[in-house]
Scaffold this motif. Sequence first.
Motif, PDB file in Angstrom:
ATOM      1  N   THR A 117       0.844  -1.194   0.000  1.00  0.00           N
ATOM      2  CA  THR A 117       0.000   0.000   0.000  1.00  0.00           C
ATOM      3  C   THR A 117       0.872   1.233   0.000  1.00  0.00           C
ATOM      4  O   THR A 117       2.055   1.178  -0.287  1.00  0.00           O
ATOM      5  N   ILE A 134      -7.619   5.941   8.478  1.00  0.00           N
ATOM      6  CA  ILE A 134      -7.133   4.797   7.704  1.00  0.00           C
ATOM      7  C   ILE A 134      -6.709   5.247   6.320  1.00  0.00           C
ATOM      8  O   ILE A 134      -7.391   6.009   5.652  1.00  0.00           O
ATOM      9  N   HIS A 135      -5.543   4.777   5.881  1.00  0.00           N
ATOM     10  CA  HIS A 135      -4.992   5.129   4.576  1.00  0.00           C
ATOM     11  C   HIS A 135      -4.999   3.884   3.715  1.00  0.00           C
ATOM     12  O   HIS A 135      -4.689   2.795   4.187  1.00  0.00           O
ATOM     13  N   SER A 136      -5.363   3.983   2.461  1.00  0.00           N
ATOM     14  CA  SER A 136      -5.446   2.792   1.625  1.00  0.00           C
ATOM     15  C   SER A 136      -5.112   3.108   0.181  1.00  0.00           C
ATOM     16  O   SER A 136      -5.066   4.251  -0.236  1.00  0.00           O
ATOM     17  N   ARG A 137      -4.871   2.043  -0.570  1.00  0.00           N
ATOM     18  CA  ARG A 137      -4.688   2.190  -2.001  1.00  0.00           C
ATOM     19  C   ARG A 137      -6.058   2.087  -2.642  1.00  0.00           C
ATOM     20  O   ARG A 137      -6.815   1.156  -2.371  1.00  0.00           O
ATOM     21  N   GLN A 190      -3.906  -1.970   3.523  1.00  0.00           N
ATOM     22  CA  GLN A 190      -3.008  -1.061   4.211  1.00  0.00           C
ATOM     23  C   GLN A 190      -1.557  -1.539   4.174  1.00  0.00           C
ATOM     24  O   GLN A 190      -1.185  -2.281   3.266  1.00  0.00           O
ATOM     25  N   ASP A 191      -0.717  -1.118   5.145  1.00  0.00           N
ATOM     26  CA  ASP A 191       0.733  -1.217   4.994  1.00  0.00           C
ATOM     27  C   ASP A 191       1.439  -2.377   5.673  1.00  0.00           C
ATOM     28  O   ASP A 191       2.538  -2.731   5.291  1.00  0.00           O
ATOM     29  N   TYR A 212      -4.214  -6.870   6.912  1.00  0.00           N
ATOM     30  CA  TYR A 212      -3.270  -5.749   6.881  1.00  0.00           C
ATOM     31  C   TYR A 212      -3.793  -4.615   7.757  1.00  0.00           C
ATOM     32  O   TYR A 212      -4.999  -4.470   7.961  1.00  0.00           O
ATOM     33  N   TYR A 213      -2.877  -3.771   8.251  1.00  0.00           N
ATOM     34  CA  TYR A 213      -3.263  -2.546   8.942  1.00  0.00           C
ATOM     35  C   TYR A 213      -2.196  -1.479   8.702  1.00  0.00           C
ATOM     36  O   TYR A 213      -1.096  -1.777   8.233  1.00  0.00           O
ATOM     37  N   SER A 214      -2.493  -0.240   9.047  1.00  0.00           N
ATOM     38  CA  SER A 214      -1.548   0.869   8.947  1.00  0.00           C
ATOM     39  C   SER A 214      -1.424   1.557  10.297  1.00  0.00           C
ATOM     40  O   SER A 214      -2.348   1.540  11.107  1.00  0.00           O
ATOM     41  N   GLU A 215      -0.268   2.182  10.526  1.00  0.00           N
ATOM     42  CA  GLU A 215      -0.066   2.897  11.775  1.00  0.00           C
ATOM     43  C   GLU A 215       1.068   3.892  11.633  1.00  0.00           C
ATOM     44  O   GLU A 215       1.919   3.770  10.755  1.00  0.00           O
TER      45      GLU A 215
END
Length: 208
Positions: A2, A14-17, A43-44, A141-144
């Motif tokens: 991502t 939340i950030h996503s492609r 996510q990342d 998946y997750y982002s942080e």
Amino acid sequence: MTETLFPETRLQPIHSREGSSTKAIAVIPGKSNSVHIRDIPLQDIKVELIGLDGTDREINEGLYGEAPKGEDFLVIGHESLGIVERVGHKVNSLKRGDMVVCTVRRPDGCINCQAGEFDLCLDGNYMERGIRGYHDLLAEYYSEEERFLVNVPEVLGVLLEPASVAEKAILTAFAVQERMRWEPKTAMVTGKGGFRAYNSHATENKRL
């Protein structure tokens, strides 16, 4: 896989492609036995292992839990081991392939939170991943943000949480005693299972 790990110091959404999604396990806060699988933005950080405990069970029972603002569901699972798949250009301490554990609590504006002592929050306006106002880690998946991720050796992995509890208990005991001369030679370790083992190991590292 991502776009980026958030490099800013403030909490980010939340950030996503665009057009990509991943599976997550969520609940409807306040509704008993509402656990379900749903799609969320890709996510990342790839989740390798998840630990479930009584908190997740009680949230699914509807006893507590709060969805993020503007949403009616909450992704649960606040104990996770993940592998970084992509980072943003402002990330300094992590790289692709690093194994990470994500902390749970997100600070408010009180003096303790701003000093990095989130667990000693004075105002009570914090958020917690998978518990209060912020999605958690029971997903593919997750982002942080970088500052909420702990780079861990593979040998430690998901055991970081009980190890951190033991370490903090010992550090706190020593900090409290800084008001006087204190040179302990022995220690008594109580409890059972993993926590007792970690406490024993930590006290040995203090040469007690």
